[in-house]
Design a protein around this motif. Structure first.
Motif, PDB file in Angstrom:
ATOM      1  N   GLY A  14       0.840  -1.195   0.000  1.00 34.67           N
ATOM      2  CA  GLY A  14       0.000   0.000   0.000  1.00 34.67           C
ATOM      3  C   GLY A  14       0.870   1.237   0.000  1.00 34.67           C
ATOM      4  N   PRO A  15       0.242   2.409   0.086  1.00 33.42           N
ATOM      5  CA  PRO A  15       0.999   3.664   0.024  1.00 33.42           C
ATOM      6  C   PRO A  15       1.838   3.903   1.285  1.00 33.42           C
ATOM      7  CG  PRO A  15      -1.301   4.087   0.513  1.00 33.42           C
ATOM      8  CD  PRO A  15      -1.199   2.613   0.222  1.00 33.42           C
ATOM      9  N   THR A  16       2.769   4.825   1.167  1.00 29.96           N
ATOM     10  CA  THR A  16       3.576   5.263   2.311  1.00 29.96           C
ATOM     11  C   THR A  16       3.093   6.656   2.709  1.00 29.96           C
ATOM     12  OG1 THR A  16       5.441   3.963   1.518  1.00 29.96           O
ATOM     13  CG2 THR A  16       5.921   5.702   3.110  1.00 29.96           C
ATOM     14  N   LEU A  17       2.656   6.788   3.947  1.00 27.54           N
ATOM     15  CA  LEU A  17       2.008   8.009   4.410  1.00 27.54           C
ATOM     16  C   LEU A  17       2.716   8.537   5.655  1.00 27.54           C
ATOM     17  CD1 LEU A  17      -1.633   6.609   4.136  1.00 27.54           C
ATOM     18  CD2 LEU A  17      -0.398   7.950   2.422  1.00 27.54           C
ATOM     19  N   ALA A  18       2.693   9.840   5.819  1.00 26.91           N
ATOM     20  CA  ALA A  18       3.284  10.448   7.016  1.00 26.91           C
ATOM     21  C   ALA A  18       2.226  11.253   7.758  1.00 26.91           C
ATOM     22  CB  ALA A  18       4.454  11.356   6.630  1.00 26.91           C
ATOM     23  N   ILE A  19       2.246  11.153   9.081  1.00 29.12           N
ATOM     24  CA  ILE A  19       1.425  12.025   9.927  1.00 29.12           C
ATOM     25  C   ILE A  19       2.371  12.760  10.853  1.00 29.12           C
ATOM     26  CG2 ILE A  19      -0.420  12.146  11.629  1.00 29.12           C
ATOM     27  CD1 ILE A  19      -1.484   9.522  10.375  1.00 29.12           C
ATOM     28  N   PHE A  20       2.358  14.090  10.734  1.00 30.26           N
ATOM     29  CA  PHE A  20       3.210  14.949  11.556  1.00 30.26           C
ATOM     30  C   PHE A  20       2.360  15.612  12.645  1.00 30.26           C
ATOM     31  CE2 PHE A  20       6.899  16.431   8.544  1.00 30.26           C
ATOM     32  CZ  PHE A  20       7.230  15.107   8.284  1.00 30.26           C
ATOM     33  N   ALA A  21       2.956  15.786  13.815  1.00 33.82           N
ATOM     34  CA  ALA A  21       2.413  16.680  14.844  1.00 33.82           C
ATOM     35  C   ALA A  21       3.598  17.374  15.485  1.00 33.82           C
ATOM     36  CB  ALA A  21       1.609  15.898  15.874  1.00 33.82           C
ATOM     37  N   GLY A  22       3.341  18.471  16.184  1.00 34.35           N
ATOM     38  CA  GLY A  22       4.436  19.151  16.871  1.00 34.35           C
ATOM     39  C   GLY A  22       5.419  19.834  15.940  1.00 34.35           C
ATOM     40  N   VAL A  23       4.997  20.200  14.738  1.00 32.92           N
ATOM     41  CA  VAL A  23       5.846  21.077  13.907  1.00 32.92           C
ATOM     42  C   VAL A  23       6.085  22.377  14.686  1.00 32.92           C
ATOM     43  CG1 VAL A  23       5.828  22.512  11.829  1.00 32.92           C
ATOM     44  CG2 VAL A  23       5.231  20.083  11.677  1.00 32.92           C
ATOM     45  N   HIS A  24       5.031  22.813  15.378  1.00 30.47           N
ATOM     46  CA  HIS A  24       5.164  23.852  16.399  1.00 30.47           C
ATOM     47  C   HIS A  24       5.016  23.151  17.752  1.00 30.47           C
ATOM     48  CE1 HIS A  24       3.727  26.486  12.936  1.00 30.47           C
ATOM     49  NE2 HIS A  24       5.003  26.766  13.145  1.00 30.47           N
ATOM     50  N   GLY A  25       6.055  23.241  18.580  1.00 29.34           N
ATOM     51  CA  GLY A  25       6.135  22.387  19.763  1.00 29.34           C
ATOM     52  C   GLY A  25       5.107  22.670  20.839  1.00 29.34           C
ATOM     53  N   ASN A  26       4.454  23.830  20.771  1.00 29.85           N
ATOM     54  CA  ASN A  26       3.470  24.172  21.800  1.00 29.85           C
ATOM     55  C   ASN A  26       2.038  23.892  21.338  1.00 29.85           C
ATOM     56  OD1 ASN A  26       3.435  26.154  19.870  1.00 29.85           O
ATOM     57  ND2 ASN A  26       3.324  27.870  21.307  1.00 29.85           N
ATOM     58  N   GLU A  27       1.861  23.177  20.224  1.00 32.98           N
ATOM     59  CA  GLU A  27       0.519  22.852  19.728  1.00 32.98           C
ATOM     60  C   GLU A  27       0.236  21.393  20.089  1.00 32.98           C
ATOM     61  OE1 GLU A  27       1.017  26.158  16.183  1.00 32.98           O
ATOM     62  OE2 GLU A  27       0.612  24.077  15.610  1.00 32.98           O
ATOM     63  N   THR A  28      -0.425  21.249  21.246  1.00 32.68           N
ATOM     64  CA  THR A  28      -0.469  19.959  21.941  1.00 32.68           C
ATOM     65  C   THR A  28      -1.456  18.965  21.345  1.00 32.68           C
ATOM     66  OG1 THR A  28      -0.050  21.302  23.888  1.00 32.68           O
ATOM     67  CG2 THR A  28      -0.586  19.009  24.282  1.00 32.68           C
ATOM     68  N   ALA A  29      -2.553  19.448  20.763  1.00 35.69           N
ATOM     69  CA  ALA A  29      -3.636  18.548  20.346  1.00 35.69           C
ATOM     70  C   ALA A  29      -3.118  17.438  19.426  1.00 35.69           C
ATOM     71  CB  ALA A  29      -4.739  19.352  19.643  1.00 35.69           C
ATOM     72  N   GLY A  30      -2.349  17.814  18.419  1.00 31.87           N
ATOM     73  CA  GLY A  30      -1.857  16.831  17.463  1.00 31.87           C
ATOM     74  C   GLY A  30      -0.882  15.853  18.098  1.00 31.87           C
ATOM     75  N   VAL A  31      -0.070  16.344  19.031  1.00 30.14           N
ATOM     76  CA  VAL A  31       0.910  15.468  19.694  1.00 30.14           C
ATOM     77  C   VAL A  31       0.177  14.411  20.523  1.00 30.14           C
ATOM     78  CG1 VAL A  31       2.849  15.389  21.312  1.00 30.14           C
ATOM     79  CG2 VAL A  31       2.631  17.313  19.724  1.00 30.14           C
ATOM     80  N   LEU A  32      -0.901  14.813  21.212  1.00 33.17           N
ATOM     81  CA  LEU A  32      -1.684  13.854  22.001  1.00 33.17           C
ATOM     82  C   LEU A  32      -2.394  12.855  21.085  1.00 33.17           C
ATOM     83  CD1 LEU A  32      -3.178  16.258  24.698  1.00 33.17           C
ATOM     84  CD2 LEU A  32      -1.310  14.616  24.965  1.00 33.17           C
ATOM     85  N   ALA A  33      -2.893  13.333  19.951  1.00 38.94           N
ATOM     86  CA  ALA A  33      -3.546  12.422  18.994  1.00 38.94           C
ATOM     87  C   ALA A  33      -2.531  11.428  18.420  1.00 38.94           C
ATOM     88  CB  ALA A  33      -4.200  13.228  17.874  1.00 38.94           C
ATOM     89  N   LEU A  34      -1.318  11.890  18.225  1.00 41.34           N
ATOM     90  CA  LEU A  34      -0.268  10.996  17.712  1.00 41.34           C
ATOM     91  C   LEU A  34       0.079   9.917  18.755  1.00 41.34           C
ATOM     92  CD1 LEU A  34       1.060  11.397  14.909  1.00 41.34           C
ATOM     93  CD2 LEU A  34       3.084  12.224  16.104  1.00 41.34           C
TER      94      LEU A  34
END
Ligand SMILES: [Zn+2]
Length: 271
Positions: A14-34
């Motif tokens: 299947g495909p190769t996919l990336a999910i990024f969080a914390g590109v900005h270190g103080n944006e917590t929602a994505g980091v918790l979802a990760l």
């Protein structure tokens, strides 16, 4: 985990996919979802990379260490800051990926969630159920993750998951975005009710940079506010900015440093 990159591989091709969080270190929602995705995702096919992008800034609880990582995704980057060495690692990873989902959040207390992407990503972005898609950013603010993918002819989608005082809603949107993104590519099983309404489309047209310390907005402005034709927006030294008919203002930041973006102008358009 040392470099904060987790690889989940399915049994089938299947495909190769990336999910990024914390590109900005103080944006917590994505980091918790990760964190949640790392423990709970069942990847059936392809490969999914879960990436805490600005790992040192996340560890420090800061937006960035030396510079804005989301302006560093430019081929040929040869800078010396932590973010420069990190971005070279991340660009190499993205060069092996077919698509990217990048999870952000607003640094305002409250914020309407929205997607940032370029036209090839609209079909997927419309599935996320956010009220607004915004586009045109690569032309005025190059160096962002989604723009890097766009320039490579690939899918790149950034989701802004509410404001910092709306963490529960932000984490919920970030998780849902992960699932819908991966389900679109068929790498996880996930069924959901597709959104009933089309989002609005906002096209960014100009990033205005602060020129002097003598800068002030004419009044309080809110993100995505439609301006009155001709109204005074801001004064910067001798320069005055007036609104053109239909213009929309975004990201007012009176505290921006000289040379940095102090607000963005654009307009609503049709898909
Ligand atoms: Zn961000």
């Amino acid at each position: 985990m040392e470099n904060q990159i987790t690889k989940l591989a399915g049994k089938n091709l299947g495909p190769t996919l990336a999910i990024f969080a914390g590109v900005h270190g103080n944006e917590t929602a994505g980091v918790l979802a990760l964190d949640w995705a790392r423990d709970n995702l069942q990847v059936n096919s392809g490969t999914v990379y879960l990436v805490v992008a600005n790992a040192e800034a996340v560890a420090a609880g800061a937006r960035q260490i030396n510079k804005n990582l989301n302006r560093c995704f430019l081929a040929g980057n040869d800078g010396n800051a932590y973010e420069d060495s990190r971005v070279r690692e991340l660009m190499q990873l993205l060069d092996g990926c077919d698509a990217l989902l990048d999870l952000h959040a607003s640094t305002s207390d409250q914020s309407t969630p929205f997607v940032i992407c370029e036209p090839p990503s609209f079909t997927i972005a419309k599935l996320f159920g956010v009220p607004l898609i915004s586009t045109g950013w690569d032309a005025i603010e190059p160096g962002a993750t989604d723009g890097y993918m766009f320039r490579a002819g690939k899918i790149g989608i950034c989701v802004e998951c509410y404001g910092k005082a709306e963490l529960d809603a932000g984490v919920a949107l970030a998780k849902e975005s992960i699932l819908r993104f991966l389900a679109y590519f068929g790498v996880v099983d996930y069924s959901y009710q597709p959104p009933l309404r089309e989002p609005k489309l906002f096209c960014a047209q100009a990033a205005i940079r602060k020129q002097t310390d003598d800068f002030s907005f004419a009044r309080t402005f809110f993100d995505f506010e439609v301006l009155a034709p001709g109204e005074l927006i801001a004064t910067d030294g001798a320069q005055k900015y007036f609104a053109q008919p239909g213009q929309v203002l975004l990201f007012p930041d009176a505290k921006a440093k000289i040379g940095d973006e102090v607000f963005v102008l654009g307009r609503y358009e049709e898909f």
